[in-house]
Write a protein that holds these residues in place. Structure first.
Motif, PDB file in Angstrom:
ATOM      1  N   THR A 111       0.819  -1.221   0.000  1.00 26.92           N
ATOM      2  CA  THR A 111       0.000   0.000   0.000  1.00 26.92           C
ATOM      3  C   THR A 111       0.849   1.267   0.000  1.00 26.92           C
ATOM      4  OG1 THR A 111      -1.662   1.265   1.229  1.00 26.92           O
ATOM      5  CG2 THR A 111      -0.213  -0.136   2.540  1.00 26.92           C
ATOM      6  N   SER A 112       0.315   2.292  -0.642  1.00 29.41           N
ATOM      7  CA  SER A 112       1.005   3.592  -0.663  1.00 29.41           C
ATOM      8  C   SER A 112       0.802   4.357   0.644  1.00 29.41           C
ATOM      9  CB  SER A 112       0.491   4.437  -1.838  1.00 29.41           C
ATOM     10  OG  SER A 112      -0.890   4.692  -1.704  1.00 29.41           O
ATOM     11  N   LEU A 113      -0.021   3.818   1.555  1.00 31.82           N
ATOM     12  CA  LEU A 113      -0.290   4.518   2.815  1.00 31.82           C
ATOM     13  C   LEU A 113       0.981   4.827   3.607  1.00 31.82           C
ATOM     14  CD1 LEU A 113      -3.424   2.510   4.021  1.00 31.82           C
ATOM     15  CD2 LEU A 113      -3.363   4.990   3.727  1.00 31.82           C
ATOM     16  N   THR A 114       2.029   4.024   3.420  1.00 32.38           N
ATOM     17  CA  THR A 114       3.246   4.247   4.231  1.00 32.38           C
ATOM     18  C   THR A 114       4.108   5.402   3.697  1.00 32.38           C
ATOM     19  OG1 THR A 114       4.615   2.616   3.086  1.00 32.38           O
ATOM     20  CG2 THR A 114       3.334   1.820   4.974  1.00 32.38           C
ATOM     21  N   THR A 115       3.634   6.098   2.655  1.00 33.63           N
ATOM     22  CA  THR A 115       4.329   7.333   2.225  1.00 33.63           C
ATOM     23  C   THR A 115       3.960   8.477   3.177  1.00 33.63           C
ATOM     24  OG1 THR A 115       4.098   6.609  -0.082  1.00 33.63           O
ATOM     25  CG2 THR A 115       4.683   8.919   0.278  1.00 33.63           C
ATOM     26  N   LYS A 146      10.320   6.801   4.318  1.00 34.98           N
ATOM     27  CA  LYS A 146      11.731   6.829   4.712  1.00 34.98           C
ATOM     28  C   LYS A 146      12.594   7.376   3.578  1.00 34.98           C
ATOM     29  CE  LYS A 146      12.777   3.439   8.244  1.00 34.98           C
ATOM     30  NZ  LYS A 146      13.322   2.107   8.478  1.00 34.98           N
ATOM     31  N   LYS A 147      13.797   7.789   3.915  1.00 36.07           N
ATOM     32  CA  LYS A 147      14.757   8.325   2.937  1.00 36.07           C
ATOM     33  C   LYS A 147      14.114   9.434   2.104  1.00 36.07           C
ATOM     34  CE  LYS A 147      17.341   4.061   2.592  1.00 36.07           C
ATOM     35  NZ  LYS A 147      17.455   2.825   1.887  1.00 36.07           N
ATOM     36  N   ASP A 148      13.483  10.368   2.802  1.00 36.96           N
ATOM     37  CA  ASP A 148      12.848  11.525   2.151  1.00 36.96           C
ATOM     38  C   ASP A 148      11.723  11.155   1.189  1.00 36.96           C
ATOM     39  OD1 ASP A 148      14.253  13.413   3.506  1.00 36.96           O
ATOM     40  OD2 ASP A 148      15.822  13.628   2.006  1.00 36.96           O
ATOM     41  N   GLY A 149      11.124   9.993   1.421  1.00 41.20           N
ATOM     42  CA  GLY A 149      10.037   9.553   0.532  1.00 41.20           C
ATOM     43  C   GLY A 149       8.865  10.504   0.500  1.00 41.20           C
ATOM     44  N   PHE A 150       8.534  11.079   1.675  1.00 41.18           N
ATOM     45  CA  PHE A 150       7.409  12.011   1.685  1.00 41.18           C
ATOM     46  C   PHE A 150       7.764  13.280   0.899  1.00 41.18           C
ATOM     47  CE2 PHE A 150       5.140  15.624   3.605  1.00 41.18           C
ATOM     48  CZ  PHE A 150       3.878  15.313   3.128  1.00 41.18           C
ATOM     49  N   GLU A 152       9.856  13.554  -1.470  1.00 43.34           N
ATOM     50  CA  GLU A 152       9.852  13.170  -2.896  1.00 43.34           C
ATOM     51  C   GLU A 152       8.427  13.232  -3.446  1.00 43.34           C
ATOM     52  OE1 GLU A 152      11.172   9.121  -3.961  1.00 43.34           O
ATOM     53  OE2 GLU A 152      13.031   9.697  -2.970  1.00 43.34           O
ATOM     54  N   SER A 153       7.470  12.738  -2.658  1.00 45.89           N
ATOM     55  CA  SER A 153       6.076  12.711  -3.132  1.00 45.89           C
ATOM     56  C   SER A 153       5.550  14.138  -3.328  1.00 45.89           C
ATOM     57  CB  SER A 153       5.173  11.919  -2.174  1.00 45.89           C
ATOM     58  OG  SER A 153       4.856  12.668  -1.032  1.00 45.89           O
ATOM     59  N   VAL A 154       5.972  15.046  -2.457  1.00 44.98           N
ATOM     60  CA  VAL A 154       5.547  16.448  -2.593  1.00 44.98           C
ATOM     61  C   VAL A 154       6.124  17.027  -3.889  1.00 44.98           C
ATOM     62  CG1 VAL A 154       5.767  18.761  -1.572  1.00 44.98           C
ATOM     63  CG2 VAL A 154       5.305  16.777  -0.105  1.00 44.98           C
ATOM     64  N   ARG A 155       7.375  16.707  -4.154  1.00 45.34           N
ATOM     65  CA  ARG A 155       8.030  17.228  -5.364  1.00 45.34           C
ATOM     66  C   ARG A 155       7.356  16.691  -6.641  1.00 45.34           C
ATOM     67  NH1 ARG A 155      12.276  15.229  -7.988  1.00 45.34           N
ATOM     68  NH2 ARG A 155      12.899  13.843  -6.310  1.00 45.34           N
ATOM     69  N   TYR A 156       7.147  15.365  -6.685  1.00 46.92           N
ATOM     70  CA  TYR A 156       6.503  14.769  -7.876  1.00 46.92           C
ATOM     71  C   TYR A 156       5.102  15.350  -8.066  1.00 46.92           C
ATOM     72  CZ  TYR A 156       9.903  10.856  -7.841  1.00 46.92           C
ATOM     73  OH  TYR A 156      11.017  10.084  -7.879  1.00 46.92           O
ATOM     74  N   SER A 157       4.387  15.508  -6.947  1.00 48.15           N
ATOM     75  CA  SER A 157       3.008  15.995  -7.041  1.00 48.15           C
ATOM     76  C   SER A 157       2.969  17.411  -7.592  1.00 48.15           C
ATOM     77  CB  SER A 157       2.318  15.972  -5.671  1.00 48.15           C
ATOM     78  OG  SER A 157       2.342  14.667  -5.169  1.00 48.15           O
ATOM     79  N   LYS A 158       3.950  18.226  -7.187  1.00 46.97           N
ATOM     80  CA  LYS A 158       4.002  19.598  -7.720  1.00 46.97           C
ATOM     81  C   LYS A 158       4.313  19.573  -9.206  1.00 46.97           C
ATOM     82  CE  LYS A 158       4.961  22.469  -3.766  1.00 46.97           C
ATOM     83  NZ  LYS A 158       6.005  22.818  -2.825  1.00 46.97           N
ATOM     84  N   GLU A 159       5.264  18.718  -9.584  1.00 44.11           N
ATOM     85  CA  GLU A 159       5.636  18.619 -11.009  1.00 44.11           C
ATOM     86  C   GLU A 159       4.425  18.268 -11.871  1.00 44.11           C
ATOM     87  OE1 GLU A 159      10.154  16.964 -10.237  1.00 44.11           O
ATOM     88  OE2 GLU A 159       8.743  15.680 -11.318  1.00 44.11           O
ATOM     89  N   LEU A 160       3.590  17.353 -11.352  1.00 41.50           N
ATOM     90  CA  LEU A 160       2.442  16.880 -12.142  1.00 41.50           C
ATOM     91  C   LEU A 160       1.153  17.640 -11.823  1.00 41.50           C
ATOM     92  CD1 LEU A 160       3.166  13.063 -11.762  1.00 41.50           C
ATOM     93  CD2 LEU A 160       3.322  14.341 -13.882  1.00 41.50           C
ATOM     94  N   ASN A 161       1.287  18.599 -10.901  1.00 44.11           N
ATOM     95  CA  ASN A 161       0.125  19.395 -10.492  1.00 44.11           C
ATOM     96  C   ASN A 161      -1.020  18.511  -9.981  1.00 44.11           C
ATOM     97  OD1 ASN A 161      -1.081  21.812 -10.055  1.00 44.11           O
ATOM     98  ND2 ASN A 161      -1.935  21.990 -12.119  1.00 44.11           N
ATOM     99  N   LEU A 162      -0.684  17.553  -9.128  1.00 42.37           N
ATOM    100  CA  LEU A 162      -1.679  16.605  -8.622  1.00 42.37           C
ATOM    101  C   LEU A 162      -2.459  17.192  -7.455  1.00 42.37           C
ATOM    102  CD1 LEU A 162       0.472  13.331  -8.513  1.00 42.37           C
ATOM    103  CD2 LEU A 162      -1.200  13.980 -10.264  1.00 42.37           C
ATOM    104  N   TYR A 163      -3.722  16.893  -7.412  1.00 40.30           N
ATOM    105  CA  TYR A 163      -4.559  17.334  -6.288  1.00 40.30           C
ATOM    106  C   TYR A 163      -4.068  16.683  -4.992  1.00 40.30           C
ATOM    107  CZ  TYR A 163      -8.560  17.419  -3.133  1.00 40.30           C
ATOM    108  OH  TYR A 163      -9.366  17.568  -2.029  1.00 40.30           O
TER     109      TYR A 163
END
Ligand code: SF4
Length: 185
Positions: A111-115, A146-150, A152-163
């Motif tokens: 599951t992605s919940l652990t991000t 872990k290892k800045d995974g969260f 990273e998710s913020v960065r990818y989400s901004k790049e893709l303009n995700l809600y």
């Protein structure tokens, strides 16, 4: 390994998918009957569609059946976030993911919940292991934050303009957020 990835939301799925897909064949499973109201569910689903299109991977969208979820958390509605209601909610979503993975011939599920920095990853991984044993599959233990995974998710989400949502998902977590906002106003 062929992994069915339970996707809780698009931002959390970014890191999870990126990391898993380096070595595994990954298909997403957007199973979130906990999310209310319907418009919010649609917004989160749309964000996952944008992500899967941008990164070219398949996601399965089972029917949205919140009434089944309400039965799972009956009697636990008023408990605080992070308590037994959340445990029942997460266990339900993971169990359904495992059953779908088994039905479709996957080797494993996770599951992605652990991000998320807000979730109890020990509980998630323990219950994932138990369900896996029960269903006769492997559970892929993860702590994607872990290892800045969260971050990273913020960065990818901004790049893709995700809600990105501002409450966990269910109507009870929405009410808590609304109360918090009215105190701040
Ligand atoms: S707060 Fe989140 S994890 Fe807890 S019951 Fe609601 S949707 Fe599920």
């Amino acid at each position: 390994m062929k992994i069915l990835l339970h996707i809780c939301c698009a931002p959390d799925a970014t890191t999870a998918y990126k990391r898993l897909s380096v070595e595994h064949e990954v298909v997403g499973y957007f199973f979130n009957p906990n999310v209310q109201p319907l418009q919010e569910y649609e917004k989160r689903k749309k964000a996952v569609e944008i992500l899967s299109k941008a990164w070219n991977f398949k996601v399965i969208y089972p029917p949205y059946e919140p009434e089944k979820w309400f039965k799972v958390v009956r009697g636990l509605e008023n408990l605080p976030e992070g308590g037994m209601r959340c445990r029942a909610c997460i266990a339900y979503r993971l169990r359904q993911t495992a059953l779908e993975a088994k039905k479709l011939g996957f080797d494993s599920f996770t599951t992605s919940l652990t991000t998320s920095p807000h979730k109890d990853v020990n509980f998630i991984n323990d219950i994932g292991e138990k369900i896996a044993k029960n269903v006769g599959l492997k559970y892929f233990t993860s702590i994607f934050r872990k290892k800045d995974g969260f971050l990273e998710s913020v960065r990818y989400s901004k790049e893709l303009n995700l809600y990105r949502q501002n409450y966990c998902g269910c109507i009870f977590s929405l009410r808590k957020e609304e109360k918090h906002d009215s105190v701040l106003r």
